[in-house]
Design a protein around this motif. Sequence first.
Motif, PDB file in Angstrom:
ATOM      1  N   VAL A   1      -7.072  30.931 -24.697  1.00 29.47           N
ATOM      2  CA  VAL A   1      -6.116  29.925 -24.222  1.00 29.47           C
ATOM      3  C   VAL A   1      -4.974  30.630 -23.503  1.00 29.47           C
ATOM      4  N   PRO A   2      -4.647  30.241 -22.268  1.00 24.95           N
ATOM      5  CA  PRO A   2      -3.533  30.866 -21.552  1.00 24.95           C
ATOM      6  C   PRO A   2      -2.214  30.667 -22.304  1.00 24.95           C
ATOM      7  N   ASP A   3      -1.300  31.595 -22.144  1.00 25.06           N
ATOM      8  CA  ASP A   3      -0.014  31.500 -22.831  1.00 25.06           C
ATOM      9  C   ASP A   3       0.686  30.180 -22.526  1.00 25.06           C
ATOM     10  N   ALA A   4       0.599  29.735 -21.282  1.00 23.42           N
ATOM     11  CA  ALA A   4       1.295  28.515 -20.869  1.00 23.42           C
ATOM     12  C   ALA A   4       0.741  27.267 -21.550  1.00 23.42           C
ATOM     13  N   ALA A   5      -0.477  27.351 -22.066  1.00 23.48           N
ATOM     14  CA  ALA A   5      -1.108  26.183 -22.689  1.00 23.48           C
ATOM     15  C   ALA A   5      -0.991  26.191 -24.206  1.00 23.48           C
ATOM     16  N   MET A   6      -0.321  27.191 -24.777  1.00 29.35           N
ATOM     17  CA  MET A   6      -0.238  27.294 -26.227  1.00 29.35           C
ATOM     18  C   MET A   6       0.876  26.441 -26.823  1.00 29.35           C
ATOM     19  N   THR A   7       1.662  25.767 -25.996  1.00 32.01           N
ATOM     20  CA  THR A   7       2.705  24.866 -26.472  1.00 32.01           C
ATOM     21  C   THR A   7       2.120  23.482 -26.693  1.00 32.01           C
ATOM     22  N   LEU A   8       2.489  22.861 -27.809  1.00 37.48           N
ATOM     23  CA  LEU A   8       1.990  21.523 -28.091  1.00 37.48           C
ATOM     24  C   LEU A   8       2.474  20.555 -27.021  1.00 37.48           C
ATOM     25  N   ARG A   9       1.530  19.853 -26.415  1.00 39.96           N
ATOM     26  CA  ARG A   9       1.855  18.896 -25.364  1.00 39.96           C
ATOM     27  C   ARG A   9       1.111  17.597 -25.619  1.00 39.96           C
ATOM     28  N   ALA A  10       1.821  16.490 -25.457  1.00 44.04           N
ATOM     29  CA  ALA A  10       1.183  15.177 -25.607  1.00 44.04           C
ATOM     30  C   ALA A  10       0.184  14.977 -24.473  1.00 44.04           C
ATOM     31  N   LYS A  11      -0.796  14.100 -24.710  1.00 44.41           N
ATOM     32  CA  LYS A  11      -1.792  13.820 -23.682  1.00 44.41           C
ATOM     33  C   LYS A  11      -1.131  13.244 -22.433  1.00 44.41           C
ATOM     34  N   GLY A  12      -0.084  12.448 -22.622  1.00 45.81           N
ATOM     35  CA  GLY A  12       0.617  11.898 -21.467  1.00 45.81           C
ATOM     36  C   GLY A  12       1.249  12.974 -20.603  1.00 45.81           C
TER      37      GLY A  12
END
Length: 453
Positions: A165-176
Amino acid sequence: MTSIPGGGADLDRWLAPFLAVLGRKTRRTWAPLYLRGLLGPGDRKSLQPMAARLGLGGHDQLQHFIASPAWNDAPLWSVLAQQADKLVGSPQAWLVIDDTALPKKGTMSVGVLPQYCGQLGKKANCQSLVSLTLAQGEVPVPVGLRLFLPKEWTDDPERCAQAGVPDAAMTLRAKGEIALDELDRLAAAGVRFGTVLADAGYGASAAFRQGLQARGLRWAVGIPRNQKVYSAAVQLVAPQGRAKKLVPNEEPAEAEKVLAAQAWRRITWRQGTQGALAARFAAARIRVGDGAVWGNNRHLPGDEAWLVGEWRSGGERKYYLSNLPADTPLRALAAAIKGRWVCEQAHQQLKQELGLGHFEGRSWTGLHRHALMSCIAFAYLQHLRLAAHRRTRRGKNAGPDAGPAALAEPARRAARHSRPAVRSSRHADPMSALPTQISVTSSQNAQVVLESF
């Protein structure tokens, strides 16, 4: 690359803009082969069965192509967006935001966790992908698939790192949030559409609706029945005898209660194979209760919008918000709401015909690249269907082609969903009279391609 007779040569020509951005010759060789594996016969579209059907000595090179993080596939996503726009993009097109789940065994595949799986109709071990589908009439073209990472994954950096998983994608993000970022990517690629559609999983989020509004977009989204709204005439006033912030001069009410007293009209949105598809609808102009909190967890009035209710034949009621213009007829509001179901056809065909859920690797890169190739294969099939339809029209001396036809495959629908919708015939939509039941293998050109591999 060796041309394939008939439809295969057409595939070579159609892939030219994709191959032009791939860079190295090896990638320009393996990308078409991977697509042929997805488009060709066979029930299983994982690496080993595809390699065997393609006559390869092994699947290692296909594996390296699809899972290697050494190259950037963003240019391919951009070309896909541009080709989709050529097929169905226009100010009359929908951009449908939804999610689709891929059931998985084990715990090592990226993003896998017990969560709701629409394919199974229950909570199950699966990956959940945020999807964006460009559609006109009943012609969908998927243009975005991005994995949603649950909190259990983003809270475990080591697990994410093992899955690439890229570092930028390791933060919890809502589907919206993911959907809005994907929407920005499509806008940057020049994709044309008129209205964004989404279900209550997205529409319940004020941040998501406000994100669409901030981008100047038209939208129609589902909401829960207890969404708080005000009348369109609500005003902010100073509390009597006290110098406080302004407050509404009325209490907010739940959406279902606001529409309960409204007149409900029967609206037919299209003719299905078993008769008219219709439900009862009601609508009212309101202001959404999604502003700042002003007391007892009540929110100030936000923007004015349409509140729409749908009363289905089985008795179930659904509710929606839309910022379509105040003079929009109820029939057009209903058509927009029902237009969302076309993405279900795309999801089912991606899974049933093109093996979206068959990838057996565990990595972030491999999953997204397999999803990308599945979307490219889907777009090619839509290109074939539209081309075949244009030839049919010319053969019947029907005049110039009016645009994308209703050519999406009627994939086996989940029982809980109604059939997809098109705009009302009242508006003389030229797509509404076009054929709707051409499957992957019943199109003559598609058959040539599939039998040529």
